[in-house]
Design a protein around this motif. Sequence first.
Motif, PDB file in Angstrom:
ATOM      1  N   ASP A   1       1.438  20.188 -33.419  1.00 19.72           N
ATOM      2  CA  ASP A   1       0.844  18.863 -33.557  1.00 19.72           C
ATOM      3  C   ASP A   1      -0.632  19.029 -33.937  1.00 19.72           C
ATOM      4  O   ASP A   1      -1.370  19.722 -33.255  1.00 19.72           O
ATOM      5  CB  ASP A   1       0.974  18.131 -32.215  1.00 19.72           C
ATOM      6  CG  ASP A   1       0.466  16.697 -32.284  1.00 19.72           C
ATOM      7  OD1 ASP A   1       1.203  15.815 -31.844  1.00 19.72           O
ATOM      8  OD2 ASP A   1      -0.651  16.457 -32.793  1.00 19.72           O
TER       9      ASP A   1
ATOM     10  N   GLU B   1      -3.143  17.190 -33.654  1.00 20.33           N
ATOM     11  CA  GLU B   1      -4.126  16.665 -32.721  1.00 20.33           C
ATOM     12  C   GLU B   1      -4.003  17.295 -31.336  1.00 20.33           C
ATOM     13  O   GLU B   1      -4.988  17.447 -30.623  1.00 20.33           O
ATOM     14  CB  GLU B   1      -4.000  15.144 -32.606  1.00 20.33           C
ATOM     15  CG  GLU B   1      -4.183  14.401 -33.912  1.00 20.33           C
ATOM     16  CD  GLU B   1      -5.592  14.508 -34.458  1.00 20.33           C
ATOM     17  OE1 GLU B   1      -6.507  14.888 -33.705  1.00 20.33           O
ATOM     18  OE2 GLU B   1      -5.783  14.211 -35.661  1.00 20.33           O
ATOM     19  N   ARG B   2      -2.816  17.564 -30.952  1.00 22.97           N
ATOM     20  CA  ARG B   2      -2.606  18.135 -29.612  1.00 22.97           C
ATOM     21  C   ARG B   2      -1.683  19.338 -29.689  1.00 22.97           C
ATOM     22  O   ARG B   2      -0.567  19.324 -29.188  1.00 22.97           O
ATOM     23  CB  ARG B   2      -1.993  17.084 -28.675  1.00 22.97           C
ATOM     24  CG  ARG B   2      -2.949  16.010 -28.283  1.00 22.97           C
ATOM     25  CD  ARG B   2      -3.129  15.976 -26.766  1.00 22.97           C
ATOM     26  NE  ARG B   2      -4.403  15.344 -26.442  1.00 22.97           N
ATOM     27  CZ  ARG B   2      -5.366  15.985 -25.771  1.00 22.97           C
ATOM     28  NH1 ARG B   2      -5.203  17.220 -25.368  1.00 22.97           N
ATOM     29  NH2 ARG B   2      -6.492  15.369 -25.500  1.00 22.97           N
TER      30      ARG B   2
ATOM     31  N   ASP C   1      -7.308  22.694 -20.496  1.00 24.50           N
ATOM     32  CA  ASP C   1      -7.287  21.613 -21.474  1.00 24.50           C
ATOM     33  C   ASP C   1      -8.706  21.084 -21.684  1.00 24.50           C
ATOM     34  O   ASP C   1      -9.464  20.926 -20.728  1.00 24.50           O
ATOM     35  CB  ASP C   1      -6.383  20.494 -20.948  1.00 24.50           C
ATOM     36  CG  ASP C   1      -6.170  19.433 -21.990  1.00 24.50           C
ATOM     37  OD1 ASP C   1      -6.201  19.775 -23.192  1.00 24.50           O
ATOM     38  OD2 ASP C   1      -5.985  18.259 -21.621  1.00 24.50           O
TER      39      ASP C   1
ATOM     40  N   PRO D   1     -11.119  18.493 -24.720  1.00 21.54           N
ATOM     41  CA  PRO D   1     -10.876  17.518 -25.788  1.00 21.54           C
ATOM     42  C   PRO D   1     -11.136  18.007 -27.215  1.00 21.54           C
ATOM     43  O   PRO D   1     -10.774  17.323 -28.155  1.00 21.54           O
ATOM     44  CB  PRO D   1     -11.805  16.358 -25.433  1.00 21.54           C
ATOM     45  CG  PRO D   1     -12.836  16.927 -24.540  1.00 21.54           C
ATOM     46  CD  PRO D   1     -12.235  18.072 -23.839  1.00 21.54           C
ATOM     47  N   PHE D   2     -11.748  19.165 -27.395  1.00 24.21           N
ATOM     48  CA  PHE D   2     -12.159  19.518 -28.763  1.00 24.21           C
ATOM     49  C   PHE D   2     -11.386  20.695 -29.349  1.00 24.21           C
ATOM     50  O   PHE D   2     -11.930  21.506 -30.079  1.00 24.21           O
ATOM     51  CB  PHE D   2     -13.672  19.810 -28.788  1.00 24.21           C
ATOM     52  CG  PHE D   2     -14.493  18.614 -28.425  1.00 24.21           C
ATOM     53  CD1 PHE D   2     -14.530  17.520 -29.280  1.00 24.21           C
ATOM     54  CD2 PHE D   2     -15.193  18.554 -27.237  1.00 24.21           C
ATOM     55  CE1 PHE D   2     -15.270  16.394 -28.955  1.00 24.21           C
ATOM     56  CE2 PHE D   2     -15.933  17.439 -26.906  1.00 24.21           C
ATOM     57  CZ  PHE D   2     -15.968  16.345 -27.760  1.00 24.21           C
TER      58      PHE D   2
ATOM     59  N   GLU E   1     -11.240  20.334 -33.146  1.00 28.84           N
ATOM     60  CA  GLU E   1     -12.439  19.812 -33.811  1.00 28.84           C
ATOM     61  C   GLU E   1     -13.055  20.896 -34.676  1.00 28.84           C
ATOM     62  O   GLU E   1     -12.985  22.078 -34.353  1.00 28.84           O
ATOM     63  CB  GLU E   1     -13.438  19.368 -32.745  1.00 28.84           C
ATOM     64  CG  GLU E   1     -14.137  18.099 -33.074  1.00 28.84           C
ATOM     65  CD  GLU E   1     -13.262  16.878 -32.788  1.00 28.84           C
ATOM     66  OE1 GLU E   1     -13.801  15.792 -32.743  1.00 28.84           O
ATOM     67  OE2 GLU E   1     -12.025  17.017 -32.603  1.00 28.84           O
TER      68      GLU E   1
ATOM     69  N   ARG F   1     -20.971  21.788 -28.653  1.00 28.08           N
ATOM     70  CA  ARG F   1     -20.149  20.752 -28.053  1.00 28.08           C
ATOM     71  C   ARG F   1     -18.777  21.315 -27.640  1.00 28.08           C
ATOM     72  O   ARG F   1     -18.259  21.002 -26.574  1.00 28.08           O
ATOM     73  CB  ARG F   1     -19.960  19.613 -29.055  1.00 28.08           C
ATOM     74  CG  ARG F   1     -19.496  18.346 -28.407  1.00 28.08           C
ATOM     75  CD  ARG F   1     -19.448  17.226 -29.379  1.00 28.08           C
ATOM     76  NE  ARG F   1     -18.486  17.510 -30.448  1.00 28.08           N
ATOM     77  CZ  ARG F   1     -18.196  16.652 -31.421  1.00 28.08           C
ATOM     78  NH1 ARG F   1     -18.807  15.503 -31.496  1.00 28.08           N
ATOM     79  NH2 ARG F   1     -17.308  16.967 -32.342  1.00 28.08           N
TER      80      ARG F   1
ATOM     81  N   GLY G   1      -1.894  12.205 -30.765  1.00 30.32           N
ATOM     82  CA  GLY G   1      -2.420  13.123 -29.764  1.00 30.32           C
ATOM     83  C   GLY G   1      -3.890  12.904 -29.520  1.00 30.32           C
ATOM     84  O   GLY G   1      -4.397  13.078 -28.408  1.00 30.32           O
ATOM     85  N   GLU G   2      -4.610  12.476 -30.570  1.00 31.23           N
ATOM     86  CA  GLU G   2      -6.056  12.340 -30.445  1.00 31.23           C
ATOM     87  C   GLU G   2      -6.473  11.168 -29.556  1.00 31.23           C
ATOM     88  O   GLU G   2      -7.629  11.045 -29.197  1.00 31.23           O
ATOM     89  CB  GLU G   2      -6.710  12.210 -31.823  1.00 31.23           C
ATOM     90  CG  GLU G   2      -6.315  10.962 -32.618  1.00 31.23           C
ATOM     91  CD  GLU G   2      -5.102  11.173 -33.508  1.00 31.23           C
ATOM     92  OE1 GLU G   2      -4.151  11.850 -33.075  1.00 31.23           O
ATOM     93  OE2 GLU G   2      -5.104  10.657 -34.648  1.00 31.23           O
TER      94      GLU G   2
ATOM     95  N   TYR H   1      -4.339  10.876 -20.526  1.00 28.18           N
ATOM     96  CA  TYR H   1      -5.371  10.253 -19.703  1.00 28.18           C
ATOM     97  C   TYR H   1      -4.787   8.990 -19.104  1.00 28.18           C
ATOM     98  O   TYR H   1      -4.329   8.101 -19.824  1.00 28.18           O
ATOM     99  CB  TYR H   1      -6.594   9.885 -20.558  1.00 28.18           C
ATOM    100  CG  TYR H   1      -7.119  11.019 -21.407  1.00 28.18           C
ATOM    101  CD1 TYR H   1      -7.324  12.287 -20.849  1.00 28.18           C
ATOM    102  CD2 TYR H   1      -7.420  10.823 -22.752  1.00 28.18           C
ATOM    103  CE1 TYR H   1      -7.801  13.332 -21.631  1.00 28.18           C
ATOM    104  CE2 TYR H   1      -7.908  11.848 -23.533  1.00 28.18           C
ATOM    105  CZ  TYR H   1      -8.089  13.109 -22.984  1.00 28.18           C
ATOM    106  OH  TYR H   1      -8.552  14.124 -23.749  1.00 28.18           O
TER     107      TYR H   1
ATOM    108  N   LYS I   1     -10.868   9.723 -32.294  1.00 29.37           N
ATOM    109  CA  LYS I   1     -10.609  10.543 -31.116  1.00 29.37           C
ATOM    110  C   LYS I   1     -10.982   9.764 -29.861  1.00 29.37           C
ATOM    111  O   LYS I   1     -11.942   9.002 -29.849  1.00 29.37           O
ATOM    112  CB  LYS I   1     -11.450  11.812 -31.195  1.00 29.37           C
ATOM    113  CG  LYS I   1     -11.084  12.864 -30.180  1.00 29.37           C
ATOM    114  CD  LYS I   1     -11.818  14.147 -30.479  1.00 29.37           C
ATOM    115  CE  LYS I   1     -11.303  15.281 -29.603  1.00 29.37           C
ATOM    116  NZ  LYS I   1      -9.927  15.651 -29.914  1.00 29.37           N
TER     117      LYS I   1
ATOM    118  N   TYR J   1     -11.439  10.805 -25.774  1.00 27.15           N
ATOM    119  CA  TYR J   1     -11.332  11.898 -24.806  1.00 27.15           C
ATOM    120  C   TYR J   1     -12.031  11.547 -23.508  1.00 27.15           C
ATOM    121  O   TYR J   1     -12.879  10.665 -23.437  1.00 27.15           O
ATOM    122  CB  TYR J   1     -11.854  13.209 -25.389  1.00 27.15           C
ATOM    123  CG  TYR J   1     -13.328  13.218 -25.764  1.00 27.15           C
ATOM    124  CD1 TYR J   1     -13.722  12.797 -27.033  1.00 27.15           C
ATOM    125  CD2 TYR J   1     -14.297  13.664 -24.885  1.00 27.15           C
ATOM    126  CE1 TYR J   1     -15.056  12.805 -27.402  1.00 27.15           C
ATOM    127  CE2 TYR J   1     -15.631  13.690 -25.247  1.00 27.15           C
ATOM    128  CZ  TYR J   1     -16.020  13.251 -26.498  1.00 27.15           C
ATOM    129  OH  TYR J   1     -17.329  13.274 -26.860  1.00 27.15           O
TER     130      TYR J   1
END
Lengths: 294, 315, 666, 168
Positions: free
Chosen positions: A168, A170-171, A188, A190-191, A194, A214, C341-342, C348, C461, C463
């Motif tokens: 995936d 994004e994830r 886990d 969030p980036f 990125e 970041r 997914g983003e 969450y 995104k 997060y």
Amino acid sequence: MTDETLRFAYYPGCSLNSTAKEYDLSTRAVARAIGVELVEVPDWNCCGASSAHTVDPFLAFALPARVLVQAEEMGLDVLAPCAACYGRLVAARAEAARHPDYARRLEKATGRRFRGTARILNVLELLGDERVAAAVAGAVTRPLEGLKVAPYYGCLLVRPPKLTRFDDPERPVTMDRVLQAIGATPVDHPFQTECCGASLGISRTDLVVELAGRIVGAAKLAGAEAVAVTCPLCQTNLDSRQEAAAARLGEGLGLPVYYITQLVGLALGVPPARLGLRRHLVDGLGLLRQKKLA
Amino acid sequence: MPNNPTLDKNMTETETALRREAARLLSQGEVAVFLGHEEGWDGVPVPFAASTAAEAGRLVWNPLSAPHLAKYLLDRLEGDEKVGIVVNGCGSLALDRILKDRRFPRERLHVVGIPCSGMLDPARVAALSDEERERVLKDGPVDPGLFLDRCSWCDVPNPVVSDTLLSEPLPVVRHRPEYPRVAELEAMDREERAEYLRGLYERCIRCFACRNVCPACNCRECCLDQWEPLWLGRATSPAEQQMFHFIRAFDVAGRCIRCGECERVCSVGLPLMELNDKFLKDITELFGVERPHIPADVEPLGCFEPGDPDLEDHG
Amino acid sequence: MKRVGVFLCWCGSNIAATVDVGKVAERVRLLPGVVHVEENKYTCSEPGQASIIKAIKEHGLERVVVAACSPRLHEPTFRRTLETAGLNPYFLEMANVREHCSWVHPDREKATDKAFDLVRMAVARVLKNEPLARGSITIEKRALVLGGGIAGIQAALDIADAGHEVILVEREPTIGGRMAQLDKTFPTLDCSSCILTPKMVDAAKHPKITLYTYSELEKVEGYIGNFHVTVRKRARSVDETLCTGCGLCQTKCPTKVPSEFDVGTGLRKAIYTPFPQAVPNKPVIDRENCTYYKTGKCRVCERVCEAKAIRFDQEDVLVEERVGAIVVATGFDLFDCSVYGEYGYGLYPDVIDALQFERLINASGPTEGKIKRPSDHEIPRSVAFVLCVGSRDEQKGVSYCSRACCMYSVKHATQYMDKVKDGRAYVFYMDIRTPGKAYEEFYKRSSVEYGVQFIRGRPSKIYQKGDKLIVKAEDTLLGRPVEAEVEMVVLAPAMVPKRDAARTAQTLGVSYDGFGFLNEAHPKLRPVETNTAGIYLAGVCQGPKDIPDTVAQASAAGAKVAALFSRDEMATEPMIARVDEALCSGCLWCKPVCPYKAIEARTVTEKVHGRTVSREVASVNAGLCQGCGACTVACRDGAMNLQGFTNEQVITAVDELLAGLRPACS
Amino acid sequence: MAESAATPAESRPPGTAGTAVEKPPAGEETREWEPVIVGFLCNWCSYAGADSAGTARMVHPTNVRIVRVPCSGRVNPRFVLRAFQRGADGVLISGCHPGDCHYSTGNFYARRRLLLLKGYLEYLGIDPRRFRTHWVSASEGQKWAEVVRSMCEEVKALGPAPSLGNLV
């Protein structure tokens, strides 16, 4: 198929021959340890990443296509550890379908026919393969227990999803699974996909420090002790920008940035010296020794 | 990928087993009649329907047992007695064609299957000298050119429909069919090809042997025989012959099993598979049907994909 | 040869100014079969038609050709004319010498030549026309309504109010559908259940409506006016006739599972009614989660039930019904937001979807209408509403606009601002679409009066950072990246067809689009009919819509059904497929290409050589066949023919045209 | 002359498009050769589209003679070859856009058949430019006029279709 030795045409690319030597060393070491045979593509050339496709679309196709032709002639699928190489090879195969004349021009130039029969794999695809994953799981001798690692996939490996068709975008989860398999704890954050800004490394250092900072910062905030990557550019970038980023953030970072193959190699009992762990800027060995893993 | 046809070394034993099995089926009343081959006047096997255990003794199975038998089932549509039939790999495709077209009830069949590694073309063998022929039929080795064309690419050595098998199934190597003759014709320029085909249509004498032998041509009444509408004019002319072969090729498009029987029986030796193969090739290329000659539950023209190639593309 | 009369229309100067009608008449006279040629100034006028009738009688005409305008315009007119004159109406052919000729070909000579060719083809063709007769089928005046949401309820009430019996089938234990889950409705903000529940009760109480809840459509056979449907009444494990709906069983049941009705924001019991106002207000036992069905122990509900209504051994029942029309109102599902997914949906806890938000703000919901975020049950001080999650996104979602999300997200933001006075609401949007009465005004009010902030940009995104969520987007109006720090995010998922919409469509034999929405017969002029006669559509099963549109379509479907039921019989079009059974080989390759499932196998018995034999042939259901003719091409031996467009007729027209072009050829 | 033709040739009146090159009718000037194109149009979309072209007075060449069929799925490939055999210089099939079929799926089946046919006609030596398929909706009068115009031009440039045998 299961009884056969897995064999791949191995395309290290320029980076793995120079700045990312440890990626090359560790990839080969892991392959040896689990009985996967890597046959280096003979007379390989640069994939043209980052420069060719901004200049000449045909050249951008022809460079990786020539590599693929060599692999085809070996009758093997190609393993391309570098995320940029992987992206170019995958793109070349798609281009051939879109521009039939490209294949003809290539044939004229090289006298060899591009068929597009070889499959292209990145390191995570290889490690995620059922058979390989089973082999790795079976060969772990030193599980990396207690090591909290933030997987970082970067932007090239999973994109564009139509071409890479891998996980995936994004994830992604493949690296998490690999980390779990070798006993480490994936963290886990969030980036994970990125951009780290590597391609602006020289022209806009200010931006890159922010982007890299970041990513590493988020990993650290999430509780990671180290970052795992699959791309030489990401590695160099995340590794080398931490000092500047830390200065800007006003907090220390100092997370070692490992190639996933280095961690897998370690878990399979490959001696640290054979994994190039000393080649990092942020000390890669200290943490491992502290955790009694090396 | 070409196939390497060979002759089964145990054909004599298979023949004995076939006779025994047919005799058993007939004498125990499991079938009323058994379709097979008997030796023809010139030594080439011809279709034969055995009705008694004694007649089963006349059945033959040898390298020339090429003619498919499935189509003879249509003669036995009436009535409800069971029919026995012998098929090899490609013969079973012909049989399956008849079954998929619902032209004969499966429950009235007892199918005796024989795995087959190759059959010789009777016409090619007939052209050999007597000693040559003797040698070829006895112990080989056999020039690959003597086999039926269909053997050169066949990947269905084992019957796809059978109730009993007379020998062990053979290993199967699947491959995508290739159509070199069509490719050759496609490479010609258009006028040249039109001229070539016109030459063929001129030679056609409209004997309809191709239609009569074809397992996919199994209608109750052929449209080519109808008067209203007059699909096919009665005049003998290249144009009408073209219509004849077009109608036939299009009607079997997607259902042709590529047995090449039409070509084998053509009284003037026309390379008719060049017409049928074109459709098979296009069906693969346009609709992605990998092995269009294998009878399927859904025929390529009886279904569609919304993403089929667009027709309008050509200006 | 049959006697043909040809009537050449001038259409005032529409035809005559360009086509030399006189010259055409002169040539037509020589055509074989033609015994009468006549020019009329306006053939469709009263005198024009009268002259056709007169000529038919005077000249004993057996076939008629009218060369005039498009048959799409006046074919029915002239068919009636023939019928009046006592001829079979299908002995008519029209040559379109106006739309296809005089209006588009200013060259008089060429237009005249073409007009003659068109008449010539029509004459040849009309000689092959066969007499056709319209059939008639009786109509069973009962309707099946599939789906008990607002669309199904409305359609059922309208049909029942017109005096016809209705069978309303609903899959869930209660009717009410999606609307029952909603809190308020835009733009008026009236309470959803306040306006829905009375209708639910009306439907349940209506003497003409039979309600089958917890039931599914199993099978449909037949055709317009004569459908045989089989409905599976799933076992409730509760005897509905005995149950008083006291609810004691639900109170005592020890098993709690996430409530579907509350979209996972609340819990229900294993024996449950989805919500207090459920109709019927009789519980069902969810056998997958019930302790008794899993372990064989418990039976608490049985012990506490005073009415002795619990039936653990109840089984599914198949009910067969005969109906004349079917209204499909099966509704929709929501797009799975975790595809993005983003956005971290499912990862969450405080990223929720719009339906979950409806439950949070609903006074009868799990939080009793207090907006509490799931992670810590605190009131979020700021909320981001993200539009088009799945909608208008060909990469990850669907290409279409879901039509209602802009408005309900505006409503959500307004409601939030109303309840959390010092809160902040951000709406991330691509476009705000407000096509509806008072919709734009409602949208304006949300920003002017309630202070909702609209940011034009699709988030890239979302997060978690500490206990906050960061929404990253580009504000495309300012051309700047923005990062909003919020305490809760509400995603507006695309409306997508029910998971099993394709199967429903196949069961019914109606077509559906690439997404799985059922296809209407015509996007503009027949929006509630399907291509299968007698089956109508209402609500989101046909495509995304809001409540007013859904109700309008449901009433339209109801009116269509009532119109159908206003007659005892209906005429069938004779231009349909016909099987020549003598020719038919019974291969049935015609069957898969029929879009209406009108072809079935039929056994015929015949005498052959003195023996009686039977065989299978194709047979066309006249109630289902719409006359497309796809089957005729699949038929190799020509046994399948299309009446009105037979193989002979088409070939004759082609042959005539081309043979006439080369008169000197032999 | 084909035996199937309904009437003897002699009874036919002279003079329509397409005849001039082969044998100019007596008493008329030799006109420029005009191709004859047989058009099979579905009733719901393309026939209506041709009607719209008429209503909007969109001038286009006269060469197409339309045979109305309910659906492009009704067009038997045999009809097309028949038309070519009997002397058509071109055949044009037009139906609803894929996905918009009045009968929901008819044109999808038509597309499969006609795709095969198209390849085959070329194989038989018929110039593919003589056989066209277009999707024209009821509202696309403009497109219809364009299609006719461009096809007529193309076929005219190709000249008369080569005759295959002694049928025509």
